[in-house]
Motif scaffolding. Sequence first.
Motif, short mmCIF file in Angstrom:
data_model
loop_
_atom_site.label_atom_id
_atom_site.label_comp_id
_atom_site.label_asym_id
_atom_site.label_seq_id
_atom_site.Cartn_x
_atom_site.Cartn_y
_atom_site.Cartn_z
N LYS A 10 -0.27 8.33 2.55
CA LYS A 10 -0.57 6.97 2.68
C LYS A 10 -0.33 6.58 4.13
O LYS A 10 -1.04 5.65 4.58
CB LYS A 10 0.40 6.24 1.72
N MET A 11 0.59 6.99 4.79
CA MET A 11 0.98 6.30 6.25
C MET A 11 -0.28 6.72 7.07
O MET A 11 -0.93 5.99 7.79
CB MET A 11 2.18 7.06 7.05
N GLY A 32 0.60 11.37 15.69
CA GLY A 32 1.27 12.44 15.10
C GLY A 32 2.29 12.17 14.30
O GLY A 32 3.27 12.02 15.01
N MET A 33 2.14 12.04 13.05
CA MET A 33 3.25 11.95 12.37
C MET A 33 3.19 12.84 11.12
O MET A 33 2.23 13.09 10.55
CB MET A 33 3.39 10.33 12.04
N GLY A 34 4.64 12.95 10.41
CA GLY A 34 4.57 13.73 9.32
C GLY A 34 5.57 13.76 8.83
O GLY A 34 6.88 13.22 9.22
N PRO A 35 5.99 14.58 7.38
CA PRO A 35 7.25 14.45 6.62
C PRO A 35 8.38 14.68 7.41
O PRO A 35 8.22 16.02 8.23
CB PRO A 35 6.72 15.23 5.41
N TYR A 36 9.51 14.07 7.42
CA TYR A 36 10.56 14.94 7.67
C TYR A 36 11.07 15.89 6.65
O TYR A 36 11.05 15.84 5.61
CB TYR A 36 11.79 13.86 7.76
N HIS A 91 10.83 0.17 6.79
CA HIS A 91 10.75 0.68 8.26
C HIS A 91 9.79 1.46 8.63
O HIS A 91 9.00 1.21 9.58
CB HIS A 91 11.96 1.81 8.54
N LEU A 92 8.97 1.96 7.49
CA LEU A 92 7.68 2.67 7.84
C LEU A 92 6.80 1.59 8.12
O LEU A 92 5.59 1.76 8.93
CB LEU A 92 7.38 3.63 6.86
N ALA A 93 6.70 0.49 7.41
CA ALA A 93 5.62 -0.62 7.69
C ALA A 93 5.81 -1.32 9.05
O ALA A 93 4.66 -1.31 9.88
CB ALA A 93 5.78 -1.69 6.63
N LEU A 147 0.62 -1.11 -0.13
CA LEU A 147 -0.10 0.02 -0.07
C LEU A 147 0.78 1.30 -0.03
O LEU A 147 0.59 2.26 -0.66
CB LEU A 147 -0.94 -0.05 1.18
N LEU A 148 1.87 1.24 0.79
CA LEU A 148 2.90 2.47 0.83
C LEU A 148 3.49 2.57 -0.70
O LEU A 148 3.83 3.80 -0.95
CB LEU A 148 4.05 2.33 1.96
#
Length: 363
Positions: A262-263, A231-235, A214-216, A22-23
């Motif tokens: 997508k995350m 709470g997550m977002g782009p670096y 890593h993200l999965a 999915l990512l």
Amino acid sequence: MSNKIHSILNKEALNKQDIVFLLELDEKDQQLLFKKAAEVKAAYVGKITWFRGLIEYSNICSKNCYYCGIRSGNKQTKRYELTDEEVLSAAQFAIDHQYGSLVLQSGERSNRDFTAHITKLLKAIKQLSSPALGITLSMGEQSEKVFREWYDAGAHRYLLRIESSNPDLYHKLHPDDDIHNFEKRLAALRLLKKLNYQTGTGVMIGTPFQTTEHLANDLIFMRNFDIDMCGMGPYIENANTPLYKHKSRLLPLKDRFRLSLKMIAILRIMMKDINIAAATAMQAIDPLGREKAIMAGANVIMPNITPGKYRNDYDLYENKPCTNEEASDCNTCLEVRIGMTGDKIGYGAWGDSKHYFTRRKNP
Ligand code: SAM
Ligand code: SF4
């Protein structure tokens, strides 16, 4: 292709392979993911966006994370701390505009003067309003005693990003010493849960050295930890930080943004009734970034209500939005912006994580 996507999206529980798949969806196929996440959001937490007035209390920090513009080693940053009057007048602004909740965020400090001062401020904010404002803290790792003291003083939600759930990657993003320790961060997150905070975590998306795997794994970590909020977002790079030297390894900003959407959408499908924030960093890349996050499954935004004169100094990363605006300037457009997403604004209520109450009923 779309059959495969549908069958994954309708699975009871996503595994790592599904999440990676999915990512990696392209721009056309990702729309199916966003549509499913929007349906899950509507069914489980409703088409409501909750506001938390964000107060960036201080950019003084004792830590030195490699990615962060307010790290102690950055001598370019002018340090500040809000006065009590400034905090209380920002809280009053939140009350007047029916935001329902505040987020008090700061660089990490653990000396007693600082932690006792926060306790005093929490009590003062609680006394200011009736019904009282909900308070989320984001002040880094603290001792059990301090977490408990802040909870007793009125904070009931805490956001502590794990940054990466992979110890090796965590290590690459932080100095190798006792205060930037993965196990300690994890232990602090566990403490928050033990002390009954609504517990939030998250990661930066698109850091150097990070892979889709890593993200999965980060999403699986959040599910296994049974978080209440994310709470997550782009670096986003900052030229005054050590990580900047790896700039050439980064995905283009617009890909980091897409990956972040997508995350959010995948997490909404995996953890249907948690609160997910549309991070400010989304807006730094795309002026409608937070709205797009809301349409992909987020249900919280944090309008910045820090006094305008300090905004430029909370410079975590480049192009941080709204840095020269007073809160009222931002507020005028918020209704229109949220209206565009099809959500209603949850005025005047705390907007707690439904998941928190479910998991406490069924431990
Ligand atoms: N000091 C506390 C802590 O670290 O938990 C709270 C404040 S800190 C500024 C809040 C978050 O900002 C961190 O958890 C980190 O993920 C994020 N952040 C810092 N630098 C960033 C960057 N360059 N790009 C995106 N997010 C960043
Ligand atoms: Fe300090 Fe938080 Fe920035 Fe790390 S991320 S340097 S702890 S403010």
